[in-house]
Design an enzyme around this catalytic site. Structure first.
Site, PDB file in Angstrom:
ATOM      1  CG  ASP A  98      -1.933   1.112   1.214  1.00  0.00           C
ATOM      2  OD1 ASP A  98      -2.207   1.648   0.121  1.00  0.00           O
ATOM      3  OD2 ASP A  98      -2.461   1.440   2.282  1.00  0.00           O
ATOM      4  CG  ASP A 276      -4.313   5.346  -2.699  1.00  0.00           C
ATOM      5  OD1 ASP A 276      -3.312   4.761  -2.241  1.00  0.00           O
ATOM      6  OD2 ASP A 276      -5.462   5.175  -2.250  1.00  0.00           O
TER       7      ASP A 276
END
Length: 404
Positions: A98, A276
């Protein structure tokens, strides 16, 4: 910067690809004079929520509020994972990847195996998540092996004694900015990330992460992480950079200033948002979304949470143009639709056409007005440059693909 009372929020995950990489444990790192890459394989996961728009919005709200958001394996159709080694000799753990969070921790499923390189720092880590799940335990330092070229000495890692929400996975590998670790460990202001330590230990010559994804619908749906630079063989032009935005809260993440146009019509004037890998869709402010919906003629589909269009509307769909740092990136009509071969994974009909641009349900001017998620990143190579506080993009062979 995240205040000490804020912790990572475990919320949403990209719903396209399950990326796994193998890491072989070796006792010491090779000092790399060039970037080191990790090949990624892709497969679709078999569990998760159907409404990916709702999951992405939950993550968006946490980021917009100034927290860091991690990934919830139980709330995602697919996940990115890495098999990394910890200790010497190493034990392999499967971790979520992530760029929206920065702590690395293990112990959610497989127990931590201490070796001669394990050291208890005396600190406690505690990370709460937006869905009321959490992770807590002891903070250690240990040898972490990503692959034979990427071995980190004394990497700070959390060892969970209590955790929820990871659905059989072992923990998380955080690739976001170091400030997102602030307040997560009791005896440290921040803790160095994996990328930080690869750089400070001389394994990579610059603190840069390159990310390449191929569309799941392509013939070669693969991916790659490159530490210390980018892979020039994956791009079809030069990397163009845009500085990290100064606008909060986007500035705490991989945030940039960008405008978006549908055809020749501006739907979002230059404003701050983020790039992201932990978000599936392209989220835009509610006022921009209303303009996009009106222009495309899409109707909201209750099952998927996405706009649905007809074949005739798809034939008339204009490109979206993202302008950042004076450079414009074209997302074609095909790049704006969900891969039709994966419609069933999101609760859609076999012949449905669903748009991947979704409503953030927040008006523009919030300081975080868009998220360029996986559906954008599978069409453009992205570079996360900590050394120079900037994000880069380049076209790839898949920028104008028609495989969706």
């Amino acid at each position: 910067m995240v205040p000490p009372s804020s912790f990572s929020s475990l919320l949403a995950l990209p719903a396209l690809a399950f990326l796994s990489l193998s890491a072989n444990a070796l006792p010491q790192a090779r000092k790399a004079s060039s970037p080191a890459s990790l090949k990624l394989a892709v497969r679709v996961n078999s569990y998760g929520i159907k409404n990916i728009a709702a999951a992405d919005r939950a993550r968006f709200r946490t980021l917009q509020a100034g927290g860091s958001s991690s990934i919830n394996a139980s709330n995602a159709g697919t996940i990115y994972t890495a098999d990394i080694g910890v200790g010497s000799p190493a034990t392999s753990y499967t971790l979520l990847l992530d760029t929206g969070s920065s702590n690395t921790w293990i112990g959610a499923d497989k127990a931590y195996q201490k070796t001669s390189t394990s050291k208890d720092t005396g600190g406690q880590f505690y990370i709460t998540y937006g869905d009321q799940s959490y992770a807590s335990g002891e903070e250690y330092t240990d040898t972490v092996t990503l692959n034979s070229d990427l071995v980190i000495d004394s990497q700070s890692i959390g060892v969970a004694t209590d955790s929820t929400g990871l659905n059989g996975l072992d923990g998380l590998l955080g690739l976001g900015p170091v400030d997102l670790t602030e307040g997560t460990v009791s005896n440290a202001n921040t803790v160095p990330t994996v990328t930080d330590n690869l750089y400070t230990q001389g394994t990579i010559s610059t603190e840069v992460l390159g990310v390449f994804f191929a569309p799941v619908s392509s013939d070669d749906s693969s991916g790659e992480l490159t530490f210390g630079g980018y892979d020039a063989s994956k791009v079809t032009g030069s990397i163009s950079y845009v500085p990290i935005t100064s606008t909060s809260p986007a500035s705490a993440y991989w945030g940039i200033d960008q405008s978006i146009s549908y055809g020749t019509t501006t739907i979002l004037s230059t404003t701050a948002g983020i790039v992201d890998t932990g978000t599936t869709l392209i989220l835009i402010a509610s006022d921009a979304f209303e303009k996009y919906q009106s222009a495309t003629g899409g109707t909201l589909d209750a099952a998927t949470g996405l706009l649905q269009i007809t074949s005739d509307q798809y034939a008339q769909l204009s490109s979206l143009y993202f302008t950042a740092g004076g450079v414009t990136y074209e997302l074609t009509a095909n790049g704006q639709i969900w891969p039709r071969s994966l419609n069933s994974a999101i609760g859609g009909t076999t012949d449905g056409i669903y748009l991947v641009v979704a409503n953030s349900e927040s008006a523009s001017g919030s300081g975080l007005d868009f998220t360029n998620g996986y559906c954008f990143l599978e069409r453009f190579y992205s570079v996360y440059d900590t050394s120079n506080s900037r994000v880069g993009f380049a076209t790839t062979e898949y920028t104008h693909a028609t495989t969706n």
